[in-house]
Scaffold this motif. Structure first.
Motif, PDB file in Angstrom:
ATOM      1  N   ASN A  51      19.752  13.865 -11.970  1.00 30.36           N
ATOM      2  CA  ASN A  51      19.468  14.910 -12.943  1.00 30.36           C
ATOM      3  C   ASN A  51      18.021  14.851 -13.404  1.00 30.36           C
ATOM      4  OD1 ASN A  51      22.100  15.779 -12.829  1.00 30.36           O
ATOM      5  ND2 ASN A  51      22.760  14.439 -14.490  1.00 30.36           N
ATOM      6  N   ARG A  52      17.563  13.660 -13.599  1.00 22.19           N
ATOM      7  CA  ARG A  52      16.175  13.529 -14.064  1.00 22.19           C
ATOM      8  C   ARG A  52      15.200  14.031 -13.024  1.00 22.19           C
ATOM      9  NH1 ARG A  52      12.276   9.603 -13.372  1.00 22.19           N
ATOM     10  NH2 ARG A  52      13.711   8.556 -11.995  1.00 22.19           N
ATOM     11  N   LEU A  53      15.445  13.672 -11.765  1.00 21.94           N
ATOM     12  CA  LEU A  53      14.537  14.123 -10.708  1.00 21.94           C
ATOM     13  C   LEU A  53      14.630  15.629 -10.523  1.00 21.94           C
ATOM     14  CD1 LEU A  53      15.031  11.290  -8.132  1.00 21.94           C
ATOM     15  CD2 LEU A  53      12.938  11.865  -9.306  1.00 21.94           C
ATOM     16  N   HIS A  54      15.837  16.149 -10.677  1.00 25.75           N
ATOM     17  CA  HIS A  54      15.968  17.589 -10.546  1.00 25.75           C
ATOM     18  C   HIS A  54      15.159  18.305 -11.600  1.00 25.75           C
ATOM     19  CE1 HIS A  54      17.788  21.463  -9.749  1.00 25.75           C
ATOM     20  NE2 HIS A  54      18.073  21.567 -11.033  1.00 25.75           N
ATOM     21  N   LYS A  55      15.105  17.678 -12.778  1.00 20.91           N
ATOM     22  CA  LYS A  55      14.333  18.323 -13.839  1.00 20.91           C
ATOM     23  C   LYS A  55      12.841  18.203 -13.579  1.00 20.91           C
ATOM     24  CE  LYS A  55      13.602  17.810 -18.736  1.00 20.91           C
ATOM     25  NZ  LYS A  55      13.675  16.866 -19.800  1.00 20.91           N
ATOM     26  N   TRP A  56      12.406  17.008 -13.187  1.00 20.84           N
ATOM     27  CA  TRP A  56      10.970  16.796 -13.078  1.00 20.84           C
ATOM     28  C   TRP A  56      10.384  17.209 -11.742  1.00 20.84           C
ATOM     29  CZ3 TRP A  56       8.403  16.374 -17.271  1.00 20.84           C
ATOM     30  CH2 TRP A  56       9.004  15.819 -18.378  1.00 20.84           C
ATOM     31  N   MET A  57      11.198  17.293 -10.722  1.00 20.71           N
ATOM     32  CA  MET A  57      10.644  17.700  -9.428  1.00 20.71           C
ATOM     33  C   MET A  57      11.193  19.053  -9.039  1.00 20.71           C
ATOM     34  SD  MET A  57      10.772  14.205  -7.359  1.00 20.71           S
ATOM     35  CE  MET A  57       9.301  14.544  -6.511  1.00 20.71           C
ATOM     36  N   ASN A  58      11.418  19.858 -10.011  1.00 18.66           N
ATOM     37  CA  ASN A  58      12.088  21.107  -9.741  1.00 18.66           C
ATOM     38  C   ASN A  58      11.330  21.968  -8.748  1.00 18.66           C
ATOM     39  OD1 ASN A  58      12.900  24.057 -10.417  1.00 18.66           O
ATOM     40  ND2 ASN A  58      14.472  22.736 -11.267  1.00 18.66           N
ATOM     41  N   HIS A  59      10.014  21.884  -8.801  1.00 23.27           N
ATOM     42  CA  HIS A  59       9.251  22.758  -7.910  1.00 23.27           C
ATOM     43  C   HIS A  59       9.443  22.357  -6.456  1.00 23.27           C
ATOM     44  CE1 HIS A  59       6.742  19.319  -8.848  1.00 23.27           C
ATOM     45  NE2 HIS A  59       6.142  19.517  -7.708  1.00 23.27           N
ATOM     46  N   LYS A  60       9.813  21.085  -6.229  1.00 23.70           N
ATOM     47  CA  LYS A  60      10.011  20.666  -4.840  1.00 23.70           C
ATOM     48  C   LYS A  60      11.474  20.693  -4.440  1.00 23.70           C
ATOM     49  CE  LYS A  60       6.370  17.372  -3.907  1.00 23.70           C
ATOM     50  NZ  LYS A  60       6.074  15.979  -3.638  1.00 23.70           N
ATOM     51  N   TRP A  61      12.332  21.173  -5.311  1.00 22.47           N
ATOM     52  CA  TRP A  61      13.739  20.953  -5.069  1.00 22.47           C
ATOM     53  C   TRP A  61      14.238  21.629  -3.815  1.00 22.47           C
ATOM     54  CZ3 TRP A  61      15.962  17.047  -7.007  1.00 22.47           C
ATOM     55  CH2 TRP A  61      17.335  16.905  -6.818  1.00 22.47           C
ATOM     56  N   ASP A  62      13.706  22.802  -3.499  1.00 23.34           N
ATOM     57  CA  ASP A  62      14.113  23.468  -2.253  1.00 23.34           C
ATOM     58  C   ASP A  62      13.814  22.582  -1.068  1.00 23.34           C
ATOM     59  OD1 ASP A  62      13.125  26.810  -3.256  1.00 23.34           O
ATOM     60  OD2 ASP A  62      14.914  25.611  -3.634  1.00 23.34           O
ATOM     61  N   PHE A  63      12.611  22.034  -1.112  1.00 24.79           N
ATOM     62  CA  PHE A  63      12.215  21.176  -0.009  1.00 24.79           C
ATOM     63  C   PHE A  63      13.149  19.981   0.090  1.00 24.79           C
ATOM     64  CE2 PHE A  63       9.858  18.800   2.895  1.00 24.79           C
ATOM     65  CZ  PHE A  63       9.678  17.526   2.395  1.00 24.79           C
ATOM     66  N   GLN A  78       0.786  -1.225   0.000  1.00 23.12           N
ATOM     67  CA  GLN A  78       0.000   0.000   0.000  1.00 23.12           C
ATOM     68  C   GLN A  78       0.819   1.276   0.000  1.00 23.12           C
ATOM     69  OE1 GLN A  78      -0.026  -2.478   2.205  1.00 23.12           O
ATOM     70  NE2 GLN A  78      -1.027  -1.864   4.089  1.00 23.12           N
ATOM     71  N   TRP A  79       2.094   1.181   0.261  1.00 22.95           N
ATOM     72  CA  TRP A  79       2.914   2.397   0.223  1.00 22.95           C
ATOM     73  C   TRP A  79       3.879   2.301  -0.947  1.00 22.95           C
ATOM     74  CZ3 TRP A  79       0.474   5.447   3.196  1.00 22.95           C
ATOM     75  CH2 TRP A  79      -0.090   4.990   4.383  1.00 22.95           C
ATOM     76  N   PRO A  80       3.549   2.886  -2.069  1.00 24.58           N
ATOM     77  CA  PRO A  80       4.496   2.853  -3.177  1.00 24.58           C
ATOM     78  C   PRO A  80       5.712   3.721  -2.866  1.00 24.58           C
ATOM     79  CG  PRO A  80       2.622   4.228  -3.723  1.00 24.58           C
ATOM     80  CD  PRO A  80       2.323   3.619  -2.401  1.00 24.58           C
ATOM     81  N   VAL A  81       6.794   3.358  -3.471  1.00 27.52           N
ATOM     82  CA  VAL A  81       8.046   4.053  -3.205  1.00 27.52           C
ATOM     83  C   VAL A  81       8.040   5.375  -3.963  1.00 27.52           C
ATOM     84  CG1 VAL A  81      10.515   3.896  -3.469  1.00 27.52           C
ATOM     85  CG2 VAL A  81       9.202   1.887  -2.859  1.00 27.52           C
ATOM     86  N   GLU A  82       8.203   6.456  -3.230  1.00 30.88           N
ATOM     87  CA  GLU A  82       8.044   7.777  -3.839  1.00 30.88           C
ATOM     88  C   GLU A  82       9.351   8.296  -4.395  1.00 30.88           C
ATOM     89  OE1 GLU A  82       5.338   9.579  -4.033  1.00 30.88           O
ATOM     90  OE2 GLU A  82       3.959   8.573  -2.708  1.00 30.88           O
ATOM     91  N   ASP A  83       9.203   9.044  -5.463  1.00 30.72           N
ATOM     92  CA  ASP A  83      10.388   9.672  -6.045  1.00 30.72           C
ATOM     93  C   ASP A  83      10.937  10.767  -5.156  1.00 30.72           C
ATOM     94  OD1 ASP A  83       9.469   9.371  -9.529  1.00 30.72           O
ATOM     95  OD2 ASP A  83      10.992   8.321  -8.350  1.00 30.72           O
ATOM     96  N   THR A  84      10.061  11.410  -4.387  1.00 28.48           N
ATOM     97  CA  THR A  84      10.537  12.460  -3.474  1.00 28.48           C
ATOM     98  C   THR A  84      11.544  11.874  -2.496  1.00 28.48           C
ATOM     99  OG1 THR A  84       8.239  13.186  -3.519  1.00 28.48           O
ATOM    100  CG2 THR A  84       9.722  14.369  -2.067  1.00 28.48           C
ATOM    101  N   ASP A  85      11.201  10.704  -1.957  1.00 31.48           N
ATOM    102  CA  ASP A  85      12.122  10.087  -1.008  1.00 31.48           C
ATOM    103  C   ASP A  85      13.435   9.729  -1.681  1.00 31.48           C
ATOM    104  OD1 ASP A  85       9.413   8.262   0.574  1.00 31.48           O
ATOM    105  OD2 ASP A  85      10.207  10.272   0.928  1.00 31.48           O
ATOM    106  N   TYR A  86      13.315   9.267  -2.907  1.00 29.30           N
ATOM    107  CA  TYR A  86      14.541   8.907  -3.605  1.00 29.30           C
ATOM    108  C   TYR A  86      15.398  10.129  -3.856  1.00 29.30           C
ATOM    109  CZ  TYR A  86      17.623   6.455  -6.849  1.00 29.30           C
ATOM    110  OH  TYR A  86      18.708   5.899  -7.462  1.00 29.30           O
ATOM    111  N   ALA A  87      14.753  11.236  -4.181  1.00 29.76           N
ATOM    112  CA  ALA A  87      15.507  12.468  -4.418  1.00 29.76           C
ATOM    113  C   ALA A  87      16.209  12.901  -3.140  1.00 29.76           C
ATOM    114  CB  ALA A  87      14.578  13.564  -4.927  1.00 29.76           C
TER     115      ALA A  87
END
Lengths: 657, 246
Positions: free
Chosen positions: A149-161, A117-126
């Protein structure tokens, strides 16, 4: 056929149940028992000692003991636990297998267990990658860098966090004592090796497609729920049953037959690509390979369905049928399959095409099905749907299976194939070679390219159709009518018709019937009918083709050379009536070039035919018009008369067959 | 200024979230204990207080129509930070509920997983609570009682997040981050020394570069010890000679 996007999201976003996870958790909990569980030992590192390390051999021994299984199975079970992430190796952390020696493993903390029930999140991986970046001072592994690099591109809005959280987690981790810090780092790294595997490894967490319904949600008990249960039980009661002795017998027979051919149960020559990463097995077994393997050829003898389902087998069978001059059966079967599995928009035209090619009287590749089936089929073709040709297809399938299949297996074609089939040697890879193989893995051809190749192949086959392989009831007049469906048939009809005659001397071939007088009259009759319907096309064509009549005449002279007078006269006798009754008003494809028939013999023969009175004609349908003067004039040219499908024309044909 | 206040509160929330995650990771392992459950409870409460405070502040700032565009962009960025923190918190809370239910502390037949972690998490919790030492005063049945509270708190947090999404119209994907890739490397100066130590003892595999580091550091330490003894021996010899001479 367009390539369909197979992954269509119909709101499928729930991970399926993964039953192995709950079961593995139980096993893991049992292992923790201080009395009956695994015995752990401390791991001595340079500075500290960390407890709770277990050896691979201990794990395997415990599993074998607990479940009463042999060591090999315990080893696979242990490897599964490691691959899922419940136990992680301390040395060689990237290879998630159990080694049956003293290499050390440790249990993973419950937070890092795989869950459904808990899928592995990309945020955690980042966040993890950012932390690792800090720790390794910017030196990440290649695949980690790519992910970063890929996560930085796609999760850019969360990157500060992500950066903030990474720093905070890093600092919080430092608050713990050194051994705990080490353990935590190992745990986290092991977790991400399982859920973001480095390239060249296989992940155990592949679970297939997502589901539409959430398996964790409880189903609401409503009247609908009970209704579903009631319907289900009612259908279960009504289900036809098979005696277990019969079904088990069938299962046993199947297993015995296919046991040696299963690449996972027995050896796979040369080697199983999933195990050794060597794709020779796949290249040797490609659909259109020249020389098949022995195992593949053996499979063709198991059942007719096996032969047909294998492309190479089908090719072989097609070759055999070509030699036997019954290739139209297989072609019809394939055309029916195409209709069944093709696009809905093309059903109507495909059905027409099939009718004109295979089913109509005098069709170039007429198939032999019984009268009732033909009636049903023709009736159904008025409103064609996907399964309209099913009865005919089944009939032909059974015909091929009972008749041609047996002969195929005794034929020289098959024996030749068996002799030429190869049996590759087994690969013996060393560990180093296996690692090299896994690094050299490349993706296979794109499915788009494969589809294009398939289509080219099909077009080539369609172009090369030996339409000249006329069946016994086709009018073999190398007449100049051309089907609306087929466009270019360069091969001459004459030579095959000659050989055809040689093959079936006893056949009351309506070849003779397809001579000038009758054919022309037919043609005119058809034209007349066509005109009667107000079909302008035929008229125009007939008119336009008068000029070609001369050429047609000469061609026909040449091409008729093969018919011996004997057969001609025989065919003219009334008893050929029934046999030829199904023959065509439709002329087969005309050849573009004249055949190689010797031109000399035609003259007398031709004249003889001219004198035959119309009553001797075998065709029952067109008996009225007999103007032989006009036969020369109204010789049909190329494309003069099309086959009229029964649902197109108002006149119903007296279908027999 | 509103922005600085917001930032400090967000930093605090961030810190508490990170510490909470560390605590949840320790749940169910051998470093679990009653104290851990109490720490979890306290950290959670603190996180919730901070969350509520942050939310009110940010919503009031964002609702203000009279702010400039750059300000608005900045507040939106802070909002994204806040909502991401809350997402992490919510997931961690749910997971701690699950794991807490699976691993009760008082049941003797239920054993913790021997993960190798044996130390306590007091320091982490202290960091979260921003206190020097943690005081433990809970009852022995904290795990069961706490779980019920936890369930209510989880529903509260979920509701809060839903409200947030409804009320505040911020498009998270439109926010541009201020930090570029690799920003975490820059400001953290204390990264250097201690981490090397951590890397070296993490594995013993000679193939890894980390293993190489471990081997090197092992060799280095052995050499250091050897040199030390040599010096001691030389000093001893010299002392003996001095004593003999005198």
């Amino acid at each position: 056929m367009t390539i369909r996007n197979t992954l269509q999201d119909h709101g499928q976003r729930y991970r399926p149940r993964m039953a192995c996870l709950k079961k593995s958790e139980k096993v893991l909990l049992e292992m923790q028992d201080p009395k009956t569980g695994l015995k752990s030992q401390p791991q001595r590192l340079v500075i500290t000692t960390i407890p709770h390390a277990i050896t691979g051999e201990d794990i395997i021994a415990w599993l074998a003991d607990r479940f009463q299984i042999d060591t090999q199975e315990a080893r696979s079970f242990g490897s599964m636990l490691v691959a899922l992430g419940y136990i992680y190796p301390l040395q060689d952390h990237k290879r998630l297998v159990i080694k049956p020696d003293s290499s050390l493993y440790r249990f993973q903390t419950p937070y890092f267990w795989p869950t459904q029930q808990w899928p592995v999140e990309d945020t955690d991986y980042a966040i993890y990658l950012a932390k690792r970046n800090i720790r390794k001072k910017g030196i990440l592994e290649l695949h980690e860098q790519e992910h970063y690099n890929r996560l930085h591109k796609w999760m850019n809005h969360k990157w500060d966090f992500i950066v903030m959280q990474a720093k905070e987690q890093y600092r919080a981790a430092k608050e713990r004592k050194k051994p705990d810090r080490v353990v935590f780092d190992c745990q986290e790294r092991a977790y991400w090796v399982v859920h973001r595997p480095p390239p060249g490894t296989v992940t155990a967490m592949d679970y297939g497609l997502d589901r539409q319904v959430d398996p964790n949600s409880d189903e609401a008990i409503t009247p609908d729920f009970y209704e579903r249960i009631m319907i289900f039980t009612q259908q279960s009661i009504m289900r036809p049953r098979v005696k277990s002795s019969v079904s088990i017998g069938a299962l046993v027979k199947y297993c015995a037959t296919y046991n040696n051919h299963d690449p996972f149960l027995s050896r796979c020559l040369p080697s199983n690509p999933w195990v050794t990463d060597d794709v020779t097995y796949w290249t040797l077994n490609m659909p259109c390979v020249e020389i098949p393997t022995k195992m593949r050829v053996e499979r063709w003898t198991f059942s007719f369905a096996e032969l047909l389902s294998d492309t190479r087998g089908r090719d072989d069978f097609r070759l055999f049928l070509k030699k036997e001059f019954s290739g139209e059966n297989l072609a019809f079967w394939e055309a029916c399959e195409d209709l069944k599995w093709g696009e809905a928009a093309s059903i109507k035209e495909k059905a027409e095409h099939i009718y004109k090619t295979f089913l109509a009287r005098g069709a170039p590749r007429w198939i032999n099905i019984d009268g009732k089936t033909m009636e049903v089929t023709v009736k159904g073709l008025k409103h064609p749907h996907r399964y309209v040709l099913d009865p005919a297809q089944t009939h032909i399938y059974m015909l091929m299976k009972k008749d041609s299949y047996g002969r195929y297996q005794k034929s020289p074609v098959f024996k030749d194939t068996v002799k030429k089939a190869i049996c590759p040697d087994e690969h013996r890879f060393s560990c180093a070679q296996l690692e090299q193989n896994s690094k050299k893995r490349r993706p296979s051809l794109s499915p788009i390219i494969l589809r294009q190749m398939e289509q080219e192949q099909r077009a080539k086959m369609a172009a090369n159709i030996d339409i000249t392989q006329l069946c016994r009831f086709t009018t073999p007049v190398p007449h100049l009518a051309v089907y609306s469906g087929f466009t270019d048939y360069p091969t001459a009809t004459a030579s095959p018709s000659l050989t055809f005659l040689a093959h079936t001397p006893a056949c009351p071939s309506p070849i003779s019937v397809a001579l000038d007088s009758t054919s022309v009259s037919e043609r005119r009759t058809e034209t007349g009918e066509g005109e009667g319907e107000g079909n302008p096309a035929a008229r125009a064509q007939v008119g336009g083709n008068v000029s070609k009549s001369r050429m047609a005449l000469s061609l026909r002279r040449l091409l008729k050379g093969g018919c011996t007078p004997g057969t001609m006269f025989a065919s003219l006798s009334p008893k050929c009536h029934s046999a030829a009754s199904t023959s065509s008003r439709i002329q087969p494809i005309s050849p573009d070039q004249p055949s190689q028939a010797p031109p000399r013999r035609t003259g007398n023969f031709f004249q003889i035919k001219v004198d035959i009175p119309p009553e001797c004609r075998i065709y029952p349908i067109e008996s009225e018009d007999e103007e032989e003067e006009s036969r020369v004039a109204s010789r049909g040219g190329v494309g003069a008369k099309e086959i009229i499908c029964p649902w197109e024309s108002l006149t119903t044909q007296n279908g027999t067959g | 200024m509103g922005k600085d206040e917001c930032k400090t509160m967000l930093d605090a929330l961030n810190k508490v979230t990170a510490c909470y995650r560390h605590l949840v990771i320790a749940l169910g392992s051998t470093s679990d204990s009653q104290n851990l459950r109490e720490e979890l409870k306290k950290t959670r409460k603190k996180a919730q207080e901070l969350a509520v405070a942050n939310r009110t502040k940010l919503t009031s700032l964002l609702k203000d129509k009279s702010i400039s565009k750059e300000d608005r962009a900045e507040y939106e960025r802070l909002w994204v930070l806040f909502s991401s923190s809350m997402e992490l918190l919510e997931v961690d809370m749910k997971r701690s509920l699950e794991i807490g239910q699976d691993f009760p502390t008082k049941v003797p037949t239920r054993h913790f997983i021997q993960t190798g972690m044996t130390g306590s998490t007091t320091t982490v919790a202290a960091r979260a609570m921003s206190v020097q030492n943690m005081k433990y005063e809970a009852d022995s049945n904290i795990d069961t009682v706490d779980l019920r509270d936890l369930q209510t708190e989880i529903t509260q947090v979920s509701q809060m997040m839903e409200e947030m999404e409804m009320k505040v119209q911020v498009a998270p994907w439109a926010v541009e981050a201020k930090q570029e890739a690799g920003a975490e490397l820059k400001s953290n100066m204390s990264v250097g020394n201690s981490s090397v130590g951590v890397i070296s003892i993490c594995e013993e595999e000679p193939k890894e570069e980390e293993g190489g580091g471990s081997r090197d550091s092992g060799i280095a330490s052995v050499c250091a010890v050897f040199v030390f003894f040599v010096i001691i021996a030389v000093a001893g010899v010299l002392g003996y000679l001095v004593v003999n001479m005198s």
